[in-house]
Design an enzyme around this catalytic site. Structure first.
Site, mmCIF file in Angstrom:
data_model
loop_
_atom_site.group_PDB
_atom_site.id
_atom_site.type_symbol
_atom_site.label_atom_id
_atom_site.label_comp_id
_atom_site.label_asym_id
_atom_site.label_seq_id
_atom_site.Cartn_x
_atom_site.Cartn_y
_atom_site.Cartn_z
ATOM 1 N N LYS A 52 0.843 -1.200 0.000
ATOM 2 C CA LYS A 52 0.000 0.000 0.000
ATOM 3 C C LYS A 52 0.877 1.249 0.000
ATOM 4 O O LYS A 52 0.595 2.231 -0.688
ATOM 5 C CB LYS A 52 -0.949 -0.023 1.205
ATOM 6 N N GLN A 96 -5.126 -1.928 9.255
ATOM 7 C CA GLN A 96 -4.917 -3.245 8.642
ATOM 8 C C GLN A 96 -5.548 -4.331 9.513
ATOM 9 O O GLN A 96 -5.248 -4.428 10.706
ATOM 10 C CB GLN A 96 -3.407 -3.489 8.457
ATOM 11 N N ASP A 119 -11.492 2.417 3.400
ATOM 12 C CA ASP A 119 -11.808 1.001 3.215
ATOM 13 C C ASP A 119 -13.321 0.798 3.102
ATOM 14 O O ASP A 119 -13.779 -0.265 2.713
ATOM 15 C CB ASP A 119 -11.307 0.188 4.429
#
Ligand code: NAP
Length: 291
Positions: A52, A96, A119
């Site tokens: 990322k 994460q 997200d």
């Protein structure tokens, strides 16, 4: 023989478009910023975070990584999210997953400002996806939609079958296909006669997490087969859910693993961060200069 859907190539196109837009934003003094929080030492999570970060560099974003020790308390993590929610140079916040067991994932994700929830996992953004009025789409299913569209196969009116009903893949996937007028069936571990259902699918998406799970007898001749799974085979090699060797000759279009859905997930994260930066750009004018 199926047409191979090249996720790597399509992801590169998406990132090139994002980079171009990011350059335009730079003219207004705006650099999209992504904060990635990782708690603990999970090796797979570390690889995802590194990828990322690399993608942020590619598209000209600012990124900051917060690698926290396994024993980080819920309060410490919530305090960090609160600080990042208030920072003008951070447009997107990504935690994460999975988190260590002592941390409440729902509470943590729910603490991210909906404007920075790139997200799209927070209840607010999940709800917006549900009613079709979203700013961010969850990255993996959004990437899958791009892959399906790249085939030129119409979703409208088609039989779409999703195997898996997780909050991050299966459920939003089904919702997105529904928004595109697909006739959607969601299967899970309690589904009876699974192969009877999947073999009627014009578009079949597998998000199960089991190697060689989807075999040729489960697939309709000429179907679009999208493999979200990320597993290790008997030799420890990365593979998807789909038994590629047997399914590929039967499918019309198929994604490989690696090189299919994986790269798209990161590309869509970049797209969401760009969207977030645009949303936040009203306040961006007040950003303090970069150190
Ligand atoms: P998950 O939360 O474990 O969900 C798996 C789903 O599969 C569940 O809904 C489960 O049903 C269903 N399932 C399990 N066994 C089944 C069976 N025998 N028949 C039918 N359904 C069955 O997993 P996830 O987070 O959605 O991820 C799925 C896979 O995608 C994993 O391999 C993951 O690594 C991968 N993934 C890849 C990306 C990417 O970027 N490429 C991103 C996210 C995830 P129940 O609900 O009934 O238990």
């Amino acid at each position: 023989m199926a047409n191979l859907i090249n996720g790597k190539e399509i992801a590169a196109q998406v990132k090139a478009e994002v980079a171009k837009e990011s350059e335009k934003l730079a003219e207004y003094g705006v650099t999209p910023g992504l904060a990635v929080i990782i708690v603990g030492d999970d090796p797979a999570s570390k690889i995802y975070v590194r990828n990322k970060k690399r993608a942020c560099e590619e598209v000209g974003f600012y990124s900051e990584e917060f690698a926290l020790p396994e024993k980080t308390s819920q309060k410490e993590l919530l305090d960090l999210i609160d600080t990042l929610n208030k920072r003008f140079d951070i447009d997107g916040i990504l935690v994460q997953l999975p988190l260590p067991k002592h941390l409440n994932e729902k509470t943590i994700i729910g603490a991210i400002s909906p404007k920075k929830d790139v997200d799209a996992f927070s209840p607010f953004n999940v709800g917006r996806v549900m009613i079709g009025e979203y700013r961010f789409l969850p990255c993996t299913p959004a990437g899958v939609m791009e892959l399906i569209k790249s085939t030129g196969v119409e979703i409208s009116g088609k039989n779409c079958v999703v195997i898996g009903r997780s909050n991050i893949v299966g459920k939003p996937m089904a919702m997105m296909l529904l928004h595109e007028n697909g006739t959607v069936t969601v299967c899970h571990s309690k589904t009876e006669n699974l192969s009877e259902i999947t073999s009627k699918a014009d578009i079949l998406i597998s998000a199960v997490g089991k190697a060689h799970f989807v075999t040729a007898d489960m697939v309709k001749e000429g179907a679009v087969v999208i493999d979200v799974g990320m597993n290790n085979d008997e030799d420890g090699k990365l593979c998807g859910d789909v038994d590629f060797e047997s399914v590929e000759p039967k499918a019309g279009y198929i994604t490989p693993v690696p090189g299919g859905v994986g790269p798209m997930t990161i590309a869509m994260l970049m797209k969401n961060t760009l969207t977030a930066a645009k949303l936040n750009s009203a306040v961006a004018a007040k950003r303090p200069p970069k150190k």
